[in-house]
Every structure is written in structure tokens, then in C-alpha cells.
Motif scaffolding. Structure first.
Motif, PDB file in Angstrom:
ATOM      1  N   ALA A  18     -20.889  27.954  27.739  1.00 53.93           N
ATOM      2  CA  ALA A  18     -21.305  29.044  28.626  1.00 53.93           C
ATOM      3  C   ALA A  18     -21.206  28.623  30.088  1.00 53.93           C
ATOM      4  O   ALA A  18     -21.558  27.498  30.462  1.00 53.93           O
ATOM      5  CB  ALA A  18     -22.733  29.450  28.307  1.00 53.93           C
ATOM      6  N   LYS A  49     -18.973  32.985  27.480  1.00 52.96           N
ATOM      7  CA  LYS A  49     -19.707  32.237  26.456  1.00 52.96           C
ATOM      8  C   LYS A  49     -18.729  31.638  25.459  1.00 52.96           C
ATOM      9  O   LYS A  49     -17.546  32.037  25.423  1.00 52.96           O
ATOM     10  CB  LYS A  49     -20.703  33.153  25.749  1.00 52.96           C
ATOM     11  CG  LYS A  49     -20.072  34.327  25.028  1.00 52.96           C
ATOM     12  CD  LYS A  49     -21.119  35.252  24.470  1.00 52.96           C
ATOM     13  CE  LYS A  49     -20.513  36.368  23.619  1.00 52.96           C
ATOM     14  NZ  LYS A  49     -19.577  37.204  24.366  1.00 52.96           N
ATOM     15  N   THR A  57     -26.177  28.454  32.010  1.00 52.31           N
ATOM     16  CA  THR A  57     -26.486  29.816  31.546  1.00 52.31           C
ATOM     17  C   THR A  57     -27.026  30.674  32.683  1.00 52.31           C
ATOM     18  O   THR A  57     -27.366  31.836  32.481  1.00 52.31           O
ATOM     19  CB  THR A  57     -27.521  29.777  30.402  1.00 52.31           C
ATOM     20  OG1 THR A  57     -28.689  29.076  30.839  1.00 52.31           O
ATOM     21  CG2 THR A  57     -26.939  29.089  29.176  1.00 52.31           C
TER      22      THR A  57
END
Length: 306
Positions: free
Chosen positions: A68, A96, A159
Motif C-alpha cells: 500500500a 493497494k 497507509t
């Protein structure tokens, strides 16, 4: 924590801001052809300005995401898709594991810049990751190789994602008529008034003979009073006039010295705009004062570097 190259495309190169301080040894700078698009891609992600990116020329690149992260795409519209869904340049996107990022044929411009949060990880050679194929220097292997199928592009996964977009005023139109400012320099005085008027009032077409070394243009020939010169150092954007009178604008992978008369020089931002023009497109030139080029660059640097 990487991308895997499924298809390297026509020409995809790792580039950072360039290899500075070695031209006296015959080693060129390399670096991004379009500095405007390159620096905006890193700015959108909050990266260091010179963080390594991919310069994608003519498209066809396909990457599989293995971790990610957030990416930024700037520069040319190369029909990019994320999992077969069309996406636009000058924006950031979250990706992702398992996603496929792909680039097709050029719609507008020639070169797209793909930046990843934190930058791609690459071992510098002579202080830079920039790939110069002719000099067999830089890139993933350190030997100047373009990307190939199966290559792994490492980065630090994240993330965290904040959607960012380039302001409209900073997005160039690569299909618009292009007028480039030329700073008088080098052997400018060796071109008569009539020859200079020819150069500044004519349209020049981008030829098929273009690459990271130089852009050969075709149009009204111009002549210098000099048959040749002693070879001297050459800056990014210098405009050589060879014996046939057809201008050659020297780009990031140019040779470090040359012996053709030069009518002047583009600014780095101007040369970057030329690098996004395709064969057949028209460019014109106008005189530009060095002070104007400096102001243009200072304003750009203030936006990019703060």
C-alpha cells in the motif's frame, strides 16, 4: 514494499533531480526532462524535491502494486488506468496490493512522471539515481538500464493518504501553441540581424529526431558567420545551429561539450515544455532577458520549495 514491472513500456527511466558537478569530467547531468512536472509530483506527496521518480515516455508501462502507498501522476496524459479504470494526471491516488497501474498511448504530451510517497529507493551513483543510458550510469542497476519486465521498484509502504491535486493554473496545456523565450548567449552575435529575424519570426516543427539528448527542429534555416567553434561546455536548453541551419535544442542527456555555433539558450522550464511536444507540433521563439528567466524560476522555486 514494491512495484513489479509487468511491461516496461517504450522507455521508462528512474530519475531524480540530476547528477550535478561532473560535467568537467564529461559526465552529463541527466535528470527529468520536464522539471515542472517532476517537482510537482513530489510536491503533491510531500516528498523531498529530488526524490526518485519514474519518467515514462510514450507510455505502455504496466506495474503491479505489492504494498500500500500513495502515488502522484503529473505531466503528459498517457491514458493511465488503475485496475482498468481511467485516471487523470496531476492528482494523487492510493493503491493497494494487487492493484495494476498502467499507461497507454499519449493523448497529450509525451512524458508522465510517477512519484511514490517517500520516493523510490535506489542506490545513487555519483550522487544521483538518474538514468543516463548512453553513459551506462544510474537507474536500478547503476548501469544506466531502462526498466525491464520483472524489475522490482522498492519503496517504503504507507497507509496514510491525503487527496491532493495540482492547482489549475499550474497545469500546462501541451497542445497549446508553444512560444519559447531564448536568452542571447554563446555565439548569438555571429548571427546577423536578418538571420536572427528569420529565427524569431519563423515556425519550427518538432521532427521525428528527438530524444533525451536533443530535439531537432525543422523550418527556415539560419546561418552563423562562423564555420565552427572550438568545442565548449553546453547548458541544458542550448540551441545549436549545425551546417544545415536547422536548430537542435540540447536536452538533459546532451553531450557536455560541442562545436556548433549556438544562437542562444532556453530556460530550464522552457526546455521542459518543449520536451512534452510530439513530432509535428509547432514551436516559435522570442527574445528573452536573463532577468526574466531568473524571475520565472524564482517564482517556480518559491511554490515548489517554499
Amino acid at each position: 514494499m514494491s512495484f513489479e514491472v509487468l511491461n516496461p513500456g517504450m522507455l521508462t527511466l528512474l530519475q531524480d533531480s540530476g547528477r550535478i558537478g561532473f560535467q568537467h569530467l564529461g559526465i552529463t547531468t541527466g535528470g527529468p526532462m520536464d522539471e515542472h512536472a517532476f517537482y510537482w509530483a513530489n510536491r503533491l506527496l510531500g516528498n523531498k524535491p529530488d526524490a526518485a521518480q519514474l519518467e515514462i515516455t510514450f507510455g505502455q508501462l504496466q506495474l503491479q502494486v505489492n504494498a500500500a502507498t500513495t502515488v502522484a501522476i503529473t505531466g503528459a496524459d498517457l491514458s493511465a488506468t488503475l485496475n482498468d479504470k481511467a485516471i487523470q494526471p496531476w492528482l494523487t491516488y492510493t493503491v493497494k496490493p494487487g492493484d495494476v497501474l498502467a499507461f497507454g498511448a499519449p493523448k497529450s504530451g509525451l512524458r508522465t512522471y510517477l512519484s511514490v510517497a517517500g520516493g523510490f529507493e535506489c542506490e545513487p551513483k555519483l550522487g544521483s539515481c538518474s538514468t543516463v543510458k548512453r553513459e551506462q550510469l544510474g537507474g536500478l542497476t547503476g548501469l544506466g538500464d531502462a526498466l525491464k519486465t520483472g524489475d522490482i521498484l522498492p519503496f517504503t509502504a504507507t497507509t496514510e493518504f491525503t487527496e491532493q491535486r495540482t492547482p489549475k493554473w499550474a497545469i500546462p496545456d501541451y497542445d497549446a501553441p508553444l512560444e519559447l523565450g531564448v536568452m542571447p548567449s554563446y555565439q548569438h552575435a555571429s548571427f546577423s540581424h536578418d538571420e536572427q529575424m528569420t529565427f524569431f519570426t519563423s515556425e519550427y516543427e518538432v521532427s521525428q529526431n528527438i530524444d533525451r539528448m536533443g530535439y531537432r527542429l525543422s523550418g527556415a534555416p539560419v546561418k552563423s558567420s562562423l564555420d565552427g567553434i572550438i568545442s565548449e561546455g553546453i547548458a541544458f536548453g542550448a540551441i545549436q545551429i549545425p551546417n544545415d541551419g536547422q536548430p537542435i535544442v540540447l536536452m538533459k542527456d546532451r553531450q557536455t561539450i560541442g562545436g556548433y555555433p549556438k544562437i542562444g539558450c532556453l530556460s530550464s522550464l522552457g526546455a521542459g515544455q518543449l520536451s512534452q511536444r510530439q513530432p509535428g507540433q509547432i514551436v516559435t521563439f522570442s527574445p528573452m532577458d536573463v532577468a526574466d528567466a531568473e524571475v520565472e524560476r524564482r517564482l517556480f522555486n518559491r511554490v515548489i520549495f517554499g
